[in-house]
Scaffold this active site. Structure first.
Site, mmCIF file in Angstrom:
data_model
loop_
_atom_site.group_PDB
_atom_site.id
_atom_site.type_symbol
_atom_site.label_atom_id
_atom_site.label_comp_id
_atom_site.label_asym_id
_atom_site.label_seq_id
_atom_site.Cartn_x
_atom_site.Cartn_y
_atom_site.Cartn_z
ATOM 1 N N VAL A 9 -5.649 -0.996 4.122
ATOM 2 C CA VAL A 9 -4.869 -0.409 3.033
ATOM 3 C C VAL A 9 -5.739 0.670 2.399
ATOM 4 O O VAL A 9 -6.966 0.615 2.473
ATOM 5 C CB VAL A 9 -4.437 -1.446 1.971
ATOM 6 C CG1 VAL A 9 -3.407 -2.402 2.551
ATOM 7 C CG2 VAL A 9 -5.634 -2.208 1.431
ATOM 8 N N SER A 10 -5.098 1.636 1.760
ATOM 9 C CA SER A 10 -5.845 2.797 1.269
ATOM 10 C C SER A 10 -6.566 2.556 -0.044
ATOM 11 O O SER A 10 -7.649 3.090 -0.277
ATOM 12 C CB SER A 10 -4.902 3.999 1.109
ATOM 13 O OG SER A 10 -4.345 4.348 2.359
ATOM 14 N N THR A 11 -5.977 1.763 -0.946
ATOM 15 C CA THR A 11 -6.556 1.598 -2.276
ATOM 16 C C THR A 11 -6.672 0.126 -2.644
ATOM 17 O O THR A 11 -5.982 -0.732 -2.094
ATOM 18 C CB THR A 11 -5.703 2.300 -3.352
ATOM 19 O OG1 THR A 11 -4.438 1.639 -3.435
ATOM 20 C CG2 THR A 11 -5.496 3.763 -3.001
#
Length: 224
Positions: A9-11
């Protein structure tokens, strides 16, 4: 095959949703359905921009290199990188040289199968065609601009700079050009002028040292 999974996931905020769990479930389910063993599944929080700065991803690649896994599996292409170019680079530089397989579930790509390899080849051809089209558009734009008398090619000569697509005078460099012509007017050769400029610590357009050929080019361009 023995597969190593990778989820991302990015964040940090996305850790609260089910994205990582969903990715892992899809990977494990595929392994069961196809008779593959998922020996480990790495999970990561971080941008897909730079694979070198993703330690969990590098851990998955390390398992391929060590022979602990025969292939890498991800749920979606964008978990590996931002676009098809990133994917092709991974295959060309890592997966293929190691003789390993890559499985991307959302694209139905499995490079261990003829169909998967065909899809990857088609994606590579389309990416190359897109790059060629972009290069052609850029070249046409430059030619059209040049035909209208605009600045379109190469580095600006000494005494000029590019501003909003046009060549305009650079006052600091214009002073160097004027100095070169004054030195030439009193009879100095291009080599003597180069020596003079270097002694004065005056850099060339690119910040280097002067040579007789560099001085001669300034004289010829400014005189034309």
């Amino acid at each position: 095959m023995r597969l190593v999974g990778y989820t991302r996931v990015s964040t940090i905020d996305q850790l609260d949703n089910t994205s990582l769990a969903d990715q892992r479930t899809r990977i494990l389910s595929y392994g069961v359905a196809m008779g593959h063993e998922v020996v480990k599944c790495f999970s990561e929080v971080g941008s897909g921009k730079d694979a070198g700065n993703r330690p969990e991803f590098q851990g998955a690649i390390a398992m391929l290199r060590s022979g602990e896994a025969d292939g890498l599996i991800v749920a979606k292409l964008d978990r590996l990188g931002r676009n098809v170019t990133d994917l092709l680079k991974l295959v060309d530089e890592t997966i293929a040289p190691l003789g390993k397989s890559l499985i991307i579930l959302d694209l139905q790509i499995d490079t261990s199968t003829p169909a998967g390899r065909m899809v990857l080849t088609m994606m590579g051809a389309m990416a190359e065609m897109e790059r060629a089209v972009i290069r052609e558009r850029v070249e046409r734009g430059r030619l059209a601009k040049a035909a209208k008398g605009g600045y379109a090619f190469g580095a600006p000569p000494l005494g000029k700079k590019a501003l909003d697509g046009e060549l305009v005078p650079d006052e600091a460099e214009q002073a160097i050009v004027a100095l070169i012509f004054r030195q030439r007017k009193v009879g100095k050769s291009p080599q003597k002028i180069a020596d003079f400029l270097n002694a004065k610590n005056i850099p060339t357009k690119r910040g280097g040292t002067w040579h007789h050929t560099t001085v001669r080019k300034v004289l010829e361009r400014s005189s034309s």
